[in-house]
Write a protein that holds these residues in place. Structure first.
Motif, PDB file in Angstrom:
ATOM      1  N   LEU A 162       0.804  -1.211   0.000  1.00 56.67           N
ATOM      2  CA  LEU A 162       0.000   0.000   0.000  1.00 56.67           C
ATOM      3  C   LEU A 162       0.847   1.274   0.000  1.00 56.67           C
ATOM      4  O   LEU A 162       0.324   2.367  -0.172  1.00 56.67           O
ATOM      5  CB  LEU A 162      -0.951   0.014   1.203  1.00 56.67           C
ATOM      6  CG  LEU A 162      -2.017  -1.087   1.190  1.00 56.67           C
ATOM      7  CD1 LEU A 162      -2.845  -1.036   2.459  1.00 56.67           C
ATOM      8  CD2 LEU A 162      -2.913  -0.965  -0.035  1.00 56.67           C
ATOM      9  N   ILE A 163       2.149   1.131   0.204  1.00 57.40           N
ATOM     10  CA  ILE A 163       3.072   2.236  -0.008  1.00 57.40           C
ATOM     11  C   ILE A 163       4.026   1.825  -1.117  1.00 57.40           C
ATOM     12  O   ILE A 163       4.574   0.716  -1.103  1.00 57.40           O
ATOM     13  CB  ILE A 163       3.841   2.605   1.278  1.00 57.40           C
ATOM     14  CG1 ILE A 163       2.940   3.430   2.208  1.00 57.40           C
ATOM     15  CG2 ILE A 163       5.097   3.401   0.954  1.00 57.40           C
ATOM     16  CD1 ILE A 163       3.608   3.940   3.478  1.00 57.40           C
ATOM     17  N   TYR A 164       4.211   2.700  -2.096  1.00 60.75           N
ATOM     18  CA  TYR A 164       5.089   2.391  -3.231  1.00 60.75           C
ATOM     19  C   TYR A 164       5.805   3.669  -3.657  1.00 60.75           C
ATOM     20  O   TYR A 164       5.434   4.772  -3.282  1.00 60.75           O
ATOM     21  CB  TYR A 164       4.287   1.817  -4.393  1.00 60.75           C
ATOM     22  CG  TYR A 164       3.275   2.774  -4.986  1.00 60.75           C
ATOM     23  CD1 TYR A 164       3.611   3.599  -6.063  1.00 60.75           C
ATOM     24  CD2 TYR A 164       1.983   2.884  -4.468  1.00 60.75           C
ATOM     25  CE1 TYR A 164       2.692   4.498  -6.606  1.00 60.75           C
ATOM     26  CE2 TYR A 164       1.060   3.779  -4.995  1.00 60.75           C
ATOM     27  CZ  TYR A 164       1.411   4.582  -6.065  1.00 60.75           C
ATOM     28  OH  TYR A 164       0.505   5.464  -6.600  1.00 60.75           O
ATOM     29  N   ARG A 165       6.834   3.505  -4.476  1.00 61.41           N
ATOM     30  CA  ARG A 165       7.580   4.644  -5.012  1.00 61.41           C
ATOM     31  C   ARG A 165       7.327   4.721  -6.507  1.00 61.41           C
ATOM     32  O   ARG A 165       7.376   3.706  -7.203  1.00 61.41           O
ATOM     33  CB  ARG A 165       9.072   4.487  -4.736  1.00 61.41           C
ATOM     34  CG  ARG A 165       9.874   5.782  -4.868  1.00 61.41           C
ATOM     35  CD  ARG A 165      11.243   5.623  -4.213  1.00 61.41           C
ATOM     36  NE  ARG A 165      11.989   6.879  -4.196  1.00 61.41           N
ATOM     37  CZ  ARG A 165      12.886   7.235  -5.112  1.00 61.41           C
ATOM     38  NH1 ARG A 165      13.160   6.403  -6.111  1.00 61.41           N
ATOM     39  NH2 ARG A 165      13.515   8.392  -5.035  1.00 61.41           N
ATOM     40  N   ALA A 411      13.691   3.821   4.270  1.00 59.15           N
ATOM     41  CA  ALA A 411      13.993   3.030   3.069  1.00 59.15           C
ATOM     42  C   ALA A 411      15.444   3.252   2.688  1.00 59.15           C
ATOM     43  O   ALA A 411      15.959   4.369   2.812  1.00 59.15           O
ATOM     44  CB  ALA A 411      13.066   3.434   1.923  1.00 59.15           C
ATOM     45  N   TRP A 412      16.080   2.180   2.233  1.00 58.45           N
ATOM     46  CA  TRP A 412      17.485   2.234   1.834  1.00 58.45           C
ATOM     47  C   TRP A 412      17.616   1.745   0.391  1.00 58.45           C
ATOM     48  O   TRP A 412      16.850   0.876  -0.061  1.00 58.45           O
ATOM     49  CB  TRP A 412      18.339   1.357   2.751  1.00 58.45           C
ATOM     50  CG  TRP A 412      18.700   2.018   4.054  1.00 58.45           C
ATOM     51  CD1 TRP A 412      19.892   2.562   4.387  1.00 58.45           C
ATOM     52  CD2 TRP A 412      17.869   2.195   5.210  1.00 58.45           C
ATOM     53  NE1 TRP A 412      19.869   3.072   5.658  1.00 58.45           N
ATOM     54  CE2 TRP A 412      18.629   2.854   6.203  1.00 58.45           C
ATOM     55  CE3 TRP A 412      16.536   1.862   5.500  1.00 58.45           C
ATOM     56  CZ2 TRP A 412      18.125   3.190   7.447  1.00 58.45           C
ATOM     57  CZ3 TRP A 412      16.042   2.198   6.744  1.00 58.45           C
ATOM     58  CH2 TRP A 412      16.822   2.848   7.703  1.00 58.45           C
ATOM     59  N   PHE A 413      18.622   2.300  -0.334  1.00 57.78           N
ATOM     60  CA  PHE A 413      18.888   1.903  -1.713  1.00 57.78           C
ATOM     61  C   PHE A 413      20.276   1.272  -1.797  1.00 57.78           C
ATOM     62  O   PHE A 413      21.215   1.756  -1.134  1.00 57.78           O
ATOM     63  CB  PHE A 413      18.877   3.118  -2.652  1.00 57.78           C
ATOM     64  CG  PHE A 413      17.595   3.887  -2.640  1.00 57.78           C
ATOM     65  CD1 PHE A 413      16.587   3.608  -3.552  1.00 57.78           C
ATOM     66  CD2 PHE A 413      17.385   4.918  -1.728  1.00 57.78           C
ATOM     67  CE1 PHE A 413      15.395   4.321  -3.556  1.00 57.78           C
ATOM     68  CE2 PHE A 413      16.201   5.635  -1.724  1.00 57.78           C
ATOM     69  CZ  PHE A 413      15.200   5.334  -2.643  1.00 57.78           C
ATOM     70  N   ASP A 414      20.397   0.223  -2.604  1.00 55.84           N
ATOM     71  CA  ASP A 414      21.752  -0.244  -2.912  1.00 55.84           C
ATOM     72  C   ASP A 414      22.219   0.469  -4.181  1.00 55.84           C
ATOM     73  O   ASP A 414      21.494   1.287  -4.750  1.00 55.84           O
ATOM     74  CB  ASP A 414      21.802  -1.772  -3.033  1.00 55.84           C
ATOM     75  CG  ASP A 414      20.988  -2.312  -4.206  1.00 55.84           C
ATOM     76  OD1 ASP A 414      20.623  -1.522  -5.105  1.00 55.84           O
ATOM     77  OD2 ASP A 414      20.703  -3.533  -4.227  1.00 55.84           O
ATOM     78  N   ILE A 419      15.325  -1.186  -3.625  1.00 52.20           N
ATOM     79  CA  ILE A 419      14.804  -0.505  -2.428  1.00 52.20           C
ATOM     80  C   ILE A 419      14.519  -1.524  -1.329  1.00 52.20           C
ATOM     81  O   ILE A 419      13.912  -2.576  -1.579  1.00 52.20           O
ATOM     82  CB  ILE A 419      13.492   0.254  -2.753  1.00 52.20           C
ATOM     83  CG1 ILE A 419      13.739   1.302  -3.852  1.00 52.20           C
ATOM     84  CG2 ILE A 419      12.939   0.942  -1.512  1.00 52.20           C
ATOM     85  CD1 ILE A 419      12.485   1.969  -4.356  1.00 52.20           C
ATOM     86  N   PHE A 420      14.953  -1.196  -0.117  1.00 52.45           N
ATOM     87  CA  PHE A 420      14.702  -2.051   1.046  1.00 52.45           C
ATOM     88  C   PHE A 420      14.102  -1.181   2.159  1.00 52.45           C
ATOM     89  O   PHE A 420      14.627  -0.110   2.460  1.00 52.45           O
ATOM     90  CB  PHE A 420      16.005  -2.696   1.537  1.00 52.45           C
ATOM     91  CG  PHE A 420      16.746  -3.435   0.464  1.00 52.45           C
ATOM     92  CD1 PHE A 420      16.432  -4.749   0.160  1.00 52.45           C
ATOM     93  CD2 PHE A 420      17.755  -2.799  -0.264  1.00 52.45           C
ATOM     94  CE1 PHE A 420      17.111  -5.431  -0.834  1.00 52.45           C
ATOM     95  CE2 PHE A 420      18.443  -3.476  -1.254  1.00 52.45           C
ATOM     96  CZ  PHE A 420      18.124  -4.793  -1.550  1.00 52.45           C
ATOM     97  N   GLN A 442      20.429   5.541   2.836  1.00 50.33           N
ATOM     98  CA  GLN A 442      19.049   5.823   3.234  1.00 50.33           C
ATOM     99  C   GLN A 442      18.468   6.931   2.369  1.00 50.33           C
ATOM    100  O   GLN A 442      19.160   7.879   1.985  1.00 50.33           O
ATOM    101  CB  GLN A 442      18.951   6.235   4.707  1.00 50.33           C
ATOM    102  CG  GLN A 442      17.497   6.368   5.181  1.00 50.33           C
ATOM    103  CD  GLN A 442      17.343   6.617   6.675  1.00 50.33           C
ATOM    104  OE1 GLN A 442      18.329   6.682   7.386  1.00 50.33           O
ATOM    105  NE2 GLN A 442      16.106   6.751   7.130  1.00 50.33           N
ATOM    106  N   ASP A 443      17.202   6.806   2.055  1.00 41.92           N
ATOM    107  CA  ASP A 443      16.477   7.831   1.302  1.00 41.92           C
ATOM    108  C   ASP A 443      16.604   9.166   2.043  1.00 41.92           C
ATOM    109  O   ASP A 443      16.445   9.231   3.259  1.00 41.92           O
ATOM    110  CB  ASP A 443      14.996   7.436   1.187  1.00 41.92           C
ATOM    111  CG  ASP A 443      14.259   8.235   0.131  1.00 41.92           C
ATOM    112  OD1 ASP A 443      14.521   9.446   0.013  1.00 41.92           O
ATOM    113  OD2 ASP A 443      13.417   7.659  -0.570  1.00 41.92           O
ATOM    114  N   ASP A 444      16.915  10.217   1.296  1.00 45.59           N
ATOM    115  CA  ASP A 444      17.076  11.539   1.898  1.00 45.59           C
ATOM    116  C   ASP A 444      15.745  12.197   2.251  1.00 45.59           C
ATOM    117  O   ASP A 444      15.702  13.132   3.049  1.00 45.59           O
ATOM    118  CB  ASP A 444      17.830  12.471   0.928  1.00 45.59           C
ATOM    119  CG  ASP A 444      19.309  12.120   0.848  1.00 45.59           C
ATOM    120  OD1 ASP A 444      19.860  11.685   1.877  1.00 45.59           O
ATOM    121  OD2 ASP A 444      19.887  12.278  -0.238  1.00 45.59           O
TER     122      ASP A 444
END
Length: 923
Positions: A162-165, A411-414, A419-420, A442-444
């Motif tokens: 229910l949450i997405y980017r 949320a973190w990005f490699d 996305i994790f 981490q997402d800014d």
């Protein structure tokens, strides 16, 4: 008691005692009653809208606390992402620094420092207003426990999909460099232009004409659209246009959205820079081209000539190039709605960026059902339609903001862009088996402030822990809020609370009107009509008020304009009215209207109301303090006047409680005012004097009247307390020991609310005294109309006297003689002629006062002629205004209505004067 009522002598000391004694805490006993304070911005200060809504909330809290309920007013402040970051950035800028000089972590530390030093302004001002939330439970949306709740909700919603980017259009502020919500965009009509341009067909067979208010966006056009049923363009559908200045080929498409009757019927489509075009682009699978940088400059997708230009500089260059190419047909003057950021004033751009979204469709369904089923009730009910309309057409919610202050997205990005989501980096690595050698960032972005506010009903009660407060106070009893945030906050609280607790957040939603000035205009700094509630409480001189209103004005002309408006409106500054007068004004104005015009005259009137109560109390104390008022029993006899005032109190209590249940605070205030001023302070105190001062009265009768004086006053203080906390506390502390209200309560706010007592309601007493009042008022009206001194005894002739009239005259004759100042009473037999007299009616009975010898006929006629002449002059002046076309077309509707009402009143006064003259001439 002091001779005069001075609110400043009692307010601060009184409030400090309440807070120190812990009176604002929930008792833990009785039926739960809870209100959630809509969290004001931590940067904010108390404005009229706050003061209005806080008065309503506090009145409900005080009322239900006195009713013995387990009452909680849950308070707190909002971290206000954009507003707070701007405040601290401005402070840094003044030191010649930017947030980038500090870096994210140090900048956030600076904000926390500012919050601790300066972030409590509004809560201190709330105390000045007399509000009684449980300050020990005060929360802040960035507190650890609330932050944990925000993180938990984000993670759970993400796990459920229910949450997405995604990459979509958002409202973009090119100064703040962040997406903003619709509530942070102010769209007002401005003067602009409409540019009409030729778009050449690729096959060379001609051109189409399109019109736009934003020529620079043509660089991102990906189609021209026409209506499928428009015969003029049927043969063009499927062909292509060679887009001027870019050379790109774009298709001509057909779509029902196009209004074939507007303009040329051809519309340029820019999916990357217009919300409607974006939707059309998705329907037709058009390319979405972004031509702007995040600072609203032309990016490198556009032709090289325009790259790096500010959007408005690019507009001028593009128009010039079109004109040079012979493609510009004309430029029309055009009024249009321009969206501007409420914080920066800059024009907002629809901008294509990657953002986080909540898919709300599945959350909206149970939220709609909660209102449809009656589980949640809107008051007034008509707001249901507004709620349904938005909820049934709800769009996914953009929840990310490009700020440093706020709840950082978990949320973190490699390095490959995967996305994790998780509580921290360690948890993510463990859960997803990511080795330390893989870098994670981490997402800014932070979450929209409204995201944390949406969790307010349950996060403030300890969720996700299972706490007693969560069980007891969810749902809360009522939410008091404005109609402007039904979508942004109310609907989202319903969705989130339903989702995470299975319960509704509140049972009732009371929607208040918007406070406007006395002319019906919205209060704004630029108009110079903003009022500060604290100035109304404390008073402020003209110089200080002008400094306050013009400080911070960047343009000297605007400061001068506001200064002049202030001087005109408040030539002597603003008087100190005290908190109780202001609160009662708000209560009296709290109707079901969408717009509420604030009238300073009413505050002054309710300050007089406070004085009236104070003086009445002094009279009661003078007649009870040193006398036996029946507190400890003893024989007493209640007169018909005593029984009448108790009966009137019971009726007022009943009507008041009904009004409160219906959220009609204006009606409740009206009943309180009528009983307090007219029935008790005017009539009963006057009716009590003959008993207290007559040597013919027995001690039992005097004791009965003293008992009634002190006890009705004590009950009345408890009735008034929710609206007027300070004056009622001060008076109650002095009179309660003399009353029969035996209680251990040390403050009126924790004493019991009065209870309706059928045994104290005597309809016969009401009927008898209403008759007496009509008789006295009739005599007084004649005195006033005929200018007869109040001290002059009058002979009275009575006609059409019934048996019940005779019985009442026999019972109350001695009172009437004193209160109406009667010389004699004579009954006229049927058909007996009376001399020329002034008359009044009490039911069917006629009261006649013979005029001969009472007045100087010629002098009275001269006085009336002079009064009529003055009123006629004023009426002519007002008629002139209303017949002036320029005045009627330019003046606000409220001002015109006021002038018409003045004219009607003057015409009524003239009519009365003519009637009085006729009566006098007949003598």
């Amino acid at each position: 008691m002091d001779k005069t009522f001075d609110p400043h002598n009692i307010e601060k000391e009184c409030y400090a005692k309440w807070e120190q004694q812990g009176y604002f805490k929930a008792s833990g006993e009785g039926e739960p009653y809870c209100i959630l304070l809509p969290p004001p911005n931590v940067t904010g200060s108390l404005h009229m809208g706050h003061a209005f809504q806080h008065t309503i909330m506090d009145s409900l809290i005080r009322y239900n606390r006195m009713k013995g309920k387990n009452t909680l007013w849950q308070c707190g402040t909002d971290h206000a992402g954009i507003a707070t970051q701007m405040v601290v950035e401005r402070k840094l800028n003044a030191e010649g620094k930017t947030r980038h000089d500090l870096g994210r972590d140090d900048f956030v530390k600076k904000i926390w420092e500012w919050k601790e030093e300066s972030g409590g302004t509004i809560t201190q001002q709330m105390r000045r207003l007399g509000t009684s939330p449980d300050w020990e439970r005060e929360v802040f949306t960035m507190d650890d426990n609330l932050s944990d709740a925000v993180q938990e909700v984000f993670i759970k919603l993400h796990e459920e999909g229910l949450i997405y980017r995604g990459k979509r259009l958002v409202n973009w502020d090119p100064v703040l460099l962040t997406a903003v919500s619709d509530l942070e965009v102010v769209s007002e009509e401005e003067n602009g232009h409409m540019w009409h341009m030729k778009y050449p067909l690729t096959d060379g067979s001609g051109h189409l004409v399109v019109a736009t208010t934003r020529p620079e966006t043509m660089l991102g056009d990906t189609a021209v659209a026409v209506h499928p049923d428009d015969a003029r363009y049927a043969s063009f559908i499927g062909k292509t246009i060679t887009l001027p200045l870019t050379g790109r080929e774009i298709p001509i498409i057909a779509d029902d959205y196009v209004d074939q009757d507007f303009g040329t019927g051809c519309v340029k489509i820019t999916p990357g820079h217009d919300f409607n075009d974006y939707d059309m682009g998705k329907r037709h699978n058009l390319e979405i081209i972004n031509i702007l940088t995040d600072e609203a400059k032309i990016n490198d997708v556009a032709p090289a000539k325009y790259q790096g230009m500010d959007r408005f500089d690019a507009r001028a260059a593009i128009v010039a190039d079109l004109q040079e190419s012979g493609l510009l047909i004309k430029i029309d003057e055009h009024k249009l709605k321009v969206p501007r950021g409420d914080r920066t004033g800059v024009v907002i751009e629809p901008y294509l960026t990657n953002q986080w979204y909540v898919a709300v469709e599945s959350l909206a369904k149970p939220a709609i059902e909660a209102v449809e089923s009656g589980e949640i009730r809107f008051v007034p009910e008509n707001w249901n339609k507004t709620y349904y309309q938005w909820m049934n057409n709800i769009q996914d919610w953009c929840i990310s903001r490009q700020l440093w202050w706020g709840h950082r997205i978990p949320a973190w990005f490699d390095e490959e862009g995967n996305i994790f989501v998780g509580r921290n980096e360690a948890e993510i690595r463990t859960k997803n088996s990511i080795p330390d050698s893989v870098k994670l960032r981490q997402d800014d972005d932070v979450l929209d402030t409204w995201f944390s506010s949406a969790l307010w009903p349950f996060a403030t009660m300890g969720w996700p822990k299972e706490t007693p407060e969560l069980e007891t106070f969810v749902p809360s009893s009522v939410l008091v809020t404005g109609f402007d945030i039904i979508f942004f906050w109310v609907a989202r609280m319903i969705m989130m609370t339903k989702k995470f607790t299975g319960k509704v957040p509140f049972k009732d939603i009371y929607i208040t009107g918007l406070i406007r000035d006395e002319n019906g205009d919205k209060m704004s700094k630029s108009k110079g009509n903003v009022l500060d509630p604290i100035d109304l409480i404390d008073g402020i001189d003209l110089a200080s008020l002008m400094d306050k209103r013009t400080s911070g004005m960047m343009q000297p002309k605007m400061a001068e304009k506001i200064g002049k408006a202030t001087q005109k409106q408040f030539p002597d500054g603003i008087n100190a009215f005290g908190t109780d007068a202001l609160r009662f004004t708000f209560a009296a104005m709290a109707s079901t209207s969408r717009d509420i015009n604030f009238d300073m005259g009413r505050v002054e009137g309710y300050r007089n109301f406070c004085n009236k109560i104070w003086n009445a109390t002094r009279f009661v104390l003078m007649n009870t303090e040193e006398f036996d008022a029946g507190r400890d029993g003893g024989e007493m006899s209640l007169s018909v006047f005593d029984r009448w005032i108790w009966s009137q109190f019971q009726e007022t209590l009943k009507a008041y409680e009904t009004a409160i249940e219906q959220y009609r605070f204006d009606i409740a205030a009206q009943h309180l005012y009528e009983f307090t001023w007219n029935q008790f302070c005017d009539w009963y105190l006057e009716l009590s004097k003959p008993v207290l001062n007559s040597e013919q009265s027995t001690e039992d009768e005097k004791r009965g009247t003293r008992h009634t004086l002190i006890n009705v006053l004590e009950h009345m203080m408890r009735l008034l307390h929710p609206f007027m906390p300070y004056i009622t506390e001060e008076i109650w502390l002095k009179i309660q020991p003399l009353s029969s209200n035996r209680t251990t309560a040390e403050s009126i706010m924790v004493d019991a609310f009065p209870v309706f007592d059928v045994n104290k309601h005597d309809q016969a007493a009401i009927d008898d005294i209403e008759w007496v009042k009509l008789f006295i008022v009739g005599i007084r009206n004649i005195r006033g109309e005929m200018d007869i001194p109040p001290s002059k005894p009058l002979p009275v002739l009575l006609k059409n006297v019934s048996a019940s009239d005779k019985a009442r005259l026999d019972k109350s004759g001695s009172y009437l003689e004193k209160l109406a100042k009667l010389e004699s009473v004579t009954y006229l037999s049927a058909g007996e002629k009376a001399p020329a007299s002034a008359t009044a009616l009490v039911g069917e009975m006629e009261i006649l006062i013979p005029m001969a010898g009472l007045i100087d006929k010629e002098a009275e006629l001269a006085r009336l002629n002079k009064a009529a002449e003055k009123i006629e002059k004023d009426a002519q002046r007002t008629k002139g205004k209303l017949s002036n076309e320029s005045f009627v077309s330019k003046a606000p509707a409220a001002v015109i209505d006021k002038e018409r009402a003045k004219l009607a009143d003057m015409e009524m006064q003239l009519s009365k004067i003519q009637a009085q003259k006729a009566e006098i001439e007949a003598i």
